[in-house]
Design an enzyme around this catalytic site. Structure first.
Site, PDB file in Angstrom:
ATOM      1  CE  LYS A 151     -34.564 -62.109  42.881  1.00  0.00           C
ATOM      2  NZ  LYS A 151     -35.844 -62.837  43.089  1.00  0.00           N
ATOM      3  CD  GLU A 198     -27.685 -59.780  47.341  1.00  0.00           C
ATOM      4  OE1 GLU A 198     -26.540 -59.487  46.962  1.00  0.00           O
ATOM      5  OE2 GLU A 198     -28.703 -59.580  46.642  1.00  0.00           O
ATOM      6  CB  SER A 254     -41.878 -61.744  39.139  1.00  0.00           C
ATOM      7  OG  SER A 254     -42.529 -62.370  40.236  1.00  0.00           O
TER       8      SER A 254
HETATM    9  C1  LIG Z   1     -36.839 -62.405  43.974  1.00  0.00           C
HETATM   10  C2  LIG Z   1     -38.196 -62.480  43.411  1.00  0.00           C
HETATM   11  C3  LIG Z   1     -39.144 -61.438  43.583  1.00  0.00           C
HETATM   12  C4  LIG Z   1     -38.898 -60.227  44.432  1.00  0.00           C
HETATM   13  O1  LIG Z   1     -37.836 -59.412  44.055  1.00  0.00           O
HETATM   14  P1  LIG Z   1     -38.003 -58.008  43.345  1.00  0.00           P
HETATM   15  O2  LIG Z   1     -36.629 -57.482  43.335  1.00  0.00           O
HETATM   16  O3  LIG Z   1     -38.942 -57.178  44.158  1.00  0.00           O
HETATM   17  O4  LIG Z   1     -38.536 -58.245  41.985  1.00  0.00           O
HETATM   18  C5  LIG Z   1     -40.365 -61.559  42.957  1.00  0.00           C
HETATM   19  N1  LIG Z   1     -40.693 -62.639  42.229  1.00  0.00           N
HETATM   20  C6  LIG Z   1     -39.815 -63.662  42.049  1.00  0.00           C
HETATM   21  C7  LIG Z   1     -40.251 -64.818  41.233  1.00  0.00           C
HETATM   22  C8  LIG Z   1     -38.548 -63.619  42.634  1.00  0.00           C
HETATM   23  O5  LIG Z   1     -37.707 -64.635  42.447  1.00  0.00           O
END
Ligand SMILES: *Cc1c(COP(=O)(O)O)cnc(C)c1O
Length: 396
Positions: free
Chosen positions: A86, A108, A375
């Site tokens: 993020k 948000e 992610s």
């Molecule tokens: C917020 C988040 C997501 C989902 O958000 P996307 O905008 O679809 O990437 C996925 N993995 C993690 C670790 C997150 O914090």
């Protein structure tokens, strides 16, 4: 007249109040100028490297590969400062806000991850930060509320609708319409009115730009498949970006099937949603027969969103990307597997992508390669994981 550049086929657009149209045009113009300005890019890349810790490794997961029968590589976004992808986007948007002369940012947040990333970068640049969060989420995500407050942000409880992310987003948009003079709205995923989906993709595309080069260096050529989990769609669009024009690379987005897509408790907007309008955009949305937005369910707070970014809707309809769903149970199994075989605790969100990689790998040839976007890290999820395992009788 329809502003063509705001659309991905039938999706996207700017479904906001008249008073925000001008603001969105200003943001778009500032963004377009910034990404052509070598000084801005130098600054952005400086902070990505020195503060966020990029580039992140593309790690060959040897033991998972041996077990599942294809080459599995992990793009380690979990190693970024604040623990997920993020911040790549937040850094870009906050630098843009500064360039536009704004002194305040609002955001948000649902699970709190985007709120924490925004509070972090706001502290770094001495900007006033306000984060809108549903009262239900505040209750569930105490640790991230504490983090944001330590970082100097004000967390505003939103008590309306389902008291979750959808409602917090509405409140942030409403507030922005009244305060845009000195305030920039930092959106946390590849959603919202144009130009946000475009900006978020640009700021997350470092994921695929690095991964493509790293893969060529390590393995040569291109991977056969790249995949990522899909909440609003930011880590996935970042993972896809540089591969969209590579026709031979399969792109797979993995949504949350929650308790199963037939159960009604899921977050599979692509599998079961229909086109509709939410948060300033037209895209696939979970909605009832009367067009009311339905609540999403996933064990991972970050995938618990009833919609998806408009470019994904377009990539689905055009057939360029495939979208699949993984249940809570499948994700948790993949999570534990990754802990044990690789010594990596993934975020539950990321574990959805891993779970599908483990299903797909045995169907591919031994020499085929998959890149999975990891992610985020799972430290934030330890309580959820413990509760889940206890419920399954794995722990006491
Ligand atoms: C917020 C988040 C997501 C989902 O958000 P996307 O905008 O679809 O990437 C996925 N993995 C993690 C670790 C997150 O914090």
């Amino acid at each position: 007249m329809r502003n063509e550049k705001a659309y991905f086929g039938a999706y996207g657009g700017q479904f906001v109040s008249e008073s925000l149209m001008n603001t969105l045009s200003e943001v778009d113009a500032a963004f377009e100028a910034a990404i052509r300005d070598p000084e801005f890019l130098e600054q952005y890349h400086y902070y990505l490297k020195q503060y966020v810790g990029r580039e992140t490794p593309l790690y060959f997961a040897k033991r998972l590969s041996e077990k599942y029968g294809a080459h599995i590589y992990l793009k380690r976004e979990d190693l970024n400062h604040t623990g997920a992808h993020k911040i790549n986007n937040v850094m870009g948007q906050v630098l843009l806000a500064r360039r536009m002369g704004k002194t305040k940012v609002i955001a948000e947040t649902g699970a709190g991850q985007h709120g924490v990333a925004t509070a972090t970068v706001a502290a770094l640049f001495d900007m006033e930060c306000t984060v809108y969060m549903g009262t239900e989420d505040i209750e569930r995500q105490q640790l991230n509320v504490m983090r944001m407050e330590m970082l100097g942000a004000t967390v505003v409880p939103v008590h309306s609708g389902s008291n979750t992310l959808k409602d917090a987003t509405n409140e942030a948009i409403r507030t922005w319409a009244k305060t845009a003079e000195d305030t920039f709205y930092v959106i946390g995923s590849a959603v919202g009115p144009y130009p946000y989906p475009k900006m978020v993709k640009e700021f997350q595309s470092c994921i695929s730009r690095e991964a493509k080069r790293q893969f060529a260096e390590i393995a040569g050529g291109l991977p056969d498949v790249v995949m990522a989990c899909v909440g609003g769609g930011s880590n996935s669009i970042g993972m896809f970006a540089d591969f969209i024009d590579e026709e031979n690379v399969r792109l797979i987005g993995v949504e949350a099937a929650g308790l199963g897509i037939e159960s009604g408790k899921h977050a599979s907007a692509m599998a079961l949603g229909r086109p509709g309008v939410l948060h300033g955009m037209r895209s696939y949305l979970l909605q009832d027969d009367n067009g009311n937005v339905e609540l999403a369910h996933s064990i991972s707070a970050g995938l618990d969103y009833p919609g998806v970014g408009p470019e994904h809707a377009y990539l689905k309809d055009s057939g360029r990307a495939e979208y699949v769903s993984i249940t809570d149970a499948e994700a948790m199994e993949a999570l534990m597997e990754t802990c044990k075989l690789e010594g990596i605790i993934p975020a539950i969100e990321s574990a959805h992508a891993l779970a599908y990689a483990f299903q797909l790998a045995p169907q591919l040839g031994r020499e085929q390669s998959i890149i999975v976007c990891l992610s985020g890290r799972g430290d934030k999820d330890v309580n959820t994981i413990a509760d889940y395992l206890a419920g399954k009788g794995y722990l006491n």
